[in-house]
Write a protein that holds these residues in place. Sequence first.
Motif, PDB file in Angstrom:
ATOM      1  N   ASN A  48       0.833  -1.201   0.000  1.00 19.68           N
ATOM      2  CA  ASN A  48       0.000   0.000   0.000  1.00 19.68           C
ATOM      3  C   ASN A  48       0.870   1.254   0.000  1.00 19.68           C
ATOM      4  OD1 ASN A  48      -2.983  -0.896   0.358  1.00 19.68           O
ATOM      5  ND2 ASN A  48      -1.819  -2.192   1.754  1.00 19.68           N
ATOM      6  N   TYR A  50       0.042   3.896  -2.254  1.00 23.22           N
ATOM      7  CA  TYR A  50      -0.750   4.832  -3.050  1.00 23.22           C
ATOM      8  C   TYR A  50      -0.583   6.255  -2.504  1.00 23.22           C
ATOM      9  CZ  TYR A  50      -3.819   3.949   0.931  1.00 23.22           C
ATOM     10  OH  TYR A  50      -4.316   3.816   2.204  1.00 23.22           O
ATOM     11  N   HIS A 161      -6.024   0.964 -11.752  1.00 23.60           N
ATOM     12  CA  HIS A 161      -5.136   0.662 -10.624  1.00 23.60           C
ATOM     13  C   HIS A 161      -5.954   0.350  -9.386  1.00 23.60           C
ATOM     14  CE1 HIS A 161      -1.725   2.061 -12.936  1.00 23.60           C
ATOM     15  NE2 HIS A 161      -2.291   3.248 -13.106  1.00 23.60           N
ATOM     16  N   SER A 163      -5.716   0.207  -5.307  1.00 19.38           N
ATOM     17  CA  SER A 163      -4.883   0.958  -4.365  1.00 19.38           C
ATOM     18  C   SER A 163      -3.715   0.141  -3.813  1.00 19.38           C
ATOM     19  CB  SER A 163      -5.749   1.467  -3.208  1.00 19.38           C
ATOM     20  OG  SER A 163      -6.380   0.375  -2.546  1.00 19.38           O
ATOM     21  N   TRP A 166      -0.165  -0.335  -6.483  1.00 23.68           N
ATOM     22  CA  TRP A 166       0.111   0.969  -7.074  1.00 23.68           C
ATOM     23  C   TRP A 166       1.453   0.977  -7.801  1.00 23.68           C
ATOM     24  CZ3 TRP A 166      -3.877   4.038  -7.235  1.00 23.68           C
ATOM     25  CH2 TRP A 166      -3.702   5.332  -7.740  1.00 23.68           C
ATOM     26  N   TYR A 170       4.053   7.628 -10.360  1.00 24.43           N
ATOM     27  CA  TYR A 170       2.866   7.961 -11.148  1.00 24.43           C
ATOM     28  C   TYR A 170       2.565   9.450 -11.021  1.00 24.43           C
ATOM     29  CZ  TYR A 170      -1.475   7.309 -13.604  1.00 24.43           C
ATOM     30  OH  TYR A 170      -2.464   7.375 -14.562  1.00 24.43           O
ATOM     31  N   ILE A 189      -6.426   8.809  -0.769  1.00 22.39           N
ATOM     32  CA  ILE A 189      -6.123   9.086  -2.179  1.00 22.39           C
ATOM     33  C   ILE A 189      -6.809  10.357  -2.632  1.00 22.39           C
ATOM     34  CG2 ILE A 189      -6.477   8.279  -4.547  1.00 22.39           C
ATOM     35  CD1 ILE A 189      -6.147   5.421  -3.511  1.00 22.39           C
ATOM     36  N   VAL A 377      -9.437   4.289 -10.529  1.00 21.67           N
ATOM     37  CA  VAL A 377      -8.798   3.811  -9.300  1.00 21.67           C
ATOM     38  C   VAL A 377      -9.817   3.034  -8.475  1.00 21.67           C
ATOM     39  CG1 VAL A 377      -7.700   4.489  -7.135  1.00 21.67           C
ATOM     40  CG2 VAL A 377      -7.181   5.743  -9.237  1.00 21.67           C
TER      41      VAL A 377
END
Length: 540
Positions: A48, A50, A161, A163, A166, A170, A189, A377
């Motif tokens: 994780n 993101y 994507h 989360s 990821w 990006y 996010i 997302v």
Amino acid sequence: MTETGEYDVIIVGAGFAGVHQLLNIRKLGLTVKIIEAGEDLAGTWLWNKYPGARVDSPMAIYQYSDPDLWRDWSFTELYPDWREIQAYFRYVDNKFDVKRDVLFNSRVVSAHWNDSVDRWTVTTEDGQLFQSQFISLCTGIASKYHLPELRGIESFKGEVHHSSRWPEKYNFEGKRVGVIGTGATGVQIIQEIAPIVDHLTVFQRTPNLALPMRQRKVSVEEQARLKKELYPIFYGRRYQTFSGFLYDVDPKPIADTTPEELALGFEEKWAKGGLTFWLGAYAELFSNKEFNDEAYAFWRKKVRERIPDPELQEKLAPMKPPHPFGVKRPSLEQRYFEVYSQRNVTLVDISKTAIEEITPNGLKTNDGVEHNLDVLVFATGFDMVTGGITSIDIRGQDGVPIKEKWADGVQSYLGVASATYPNMFWIYGPQSPSSFSNGPSSIELTSEWIIDCIRFMKANNISSIVPTNEAQHAYSEHLNQLGSAGLWSEAKTSWYLGSNISGKKTQMLQFPGGLPAYAKLCNDSAAKGYNGFDLKRSPA
């Protein structure tokens, strides 16, 4: 290269729980190996990463309690992000050479017990084979991510994507982004990318009753002072509070509390931020619907003050609560509610206009509107609590896969082991206090109990330990009774109950009685020679 080997203990997962197990099993002089699906340490914080991903526990108690570690480590923020957690694991590795006993990029697909030799055979996806006396499942509560079934997803021409998967780097600038989901991940996010995207469309099913994080920088000097004066006290206090945080729920009956006292109490807890308004509030919040409505009304007033538009107020903080406050783990936010007042942000209530299909150019709702998107997302969460375990083909004494056995509901003893699966433990998983607590608090308590159990077995020539069906049934019934005494079932979709996953048995998946009550159950069993377990002695 195919690796095989025999160990005293095989650990699945290299996050907080797995590394804690490894370091302490080493101290017993036993052979141990972690098998990790990812390429590095850090567990959930490896996957994780993101935008905006960070913990919801203050930094002082979101680390190991070992003084040899906290003395020389400092975070930079009160609530560290994923980068700092990864850096912390690199520090732990440098200190104790963790990686020498870790096999990375290997996913465990099966674990089968052989009752004649009291050994597990563990197999990885790439065919590597291991045998061990014990297996410790440190897969966490959020290791199996969930993608909803949406018609047309394969036709989308843009980027998709989840989360938890990821890309390393990006850039959202100039993109039209759609985010499905407004749980903890979605909140983080959304508030992070809203200022930089061309347009953001959020698809919300249930409003998030998020609380203010009160994030701030924390200097090295401040941490040095805390380490000198308070850190040992912090780590002792964790096991004395309901949630493993440094604050505790107030057991005082609401009937004995004046309106003035309640009003001032709400204001004080709100000002402190974090999860204080939830896990540092009155215990009756979880069982008294009338009082819960009062708490929600206070939350709603505070949030609506930050949202100028009446229509958005009703979508984000409706007059009628979507569910009792606190029966889902509240997320922590920094500027989440202000985001929706930006001109480049659209909020779509999919409880009223459901997602009909994914199209080549975006997403279409059942009111006929097509939302054009460059990036989609999925902040749709996980098959929480059980998914990491049931995704492995685990077979015990009767040869029945644990996924099949738990299809009609999880059964465990002490939220740490299951009948017919000898010498198998899990940490921060089903029917433990997991998501009702600060993660490391719950993890260290359970991990230390497992270590003590293994030490006891080795000292007493015991080759296997397994819960009895009677003890398992009694514990599971006790947990169900605790759950039914609360307001948890009034949330229509909740990962606390497994109801966020279609077809999953709806039941209380965690122990809701608090960390001290849970610790007492575990310690009472150990003090009575591991009452509730069948113990098998090794042949002379």
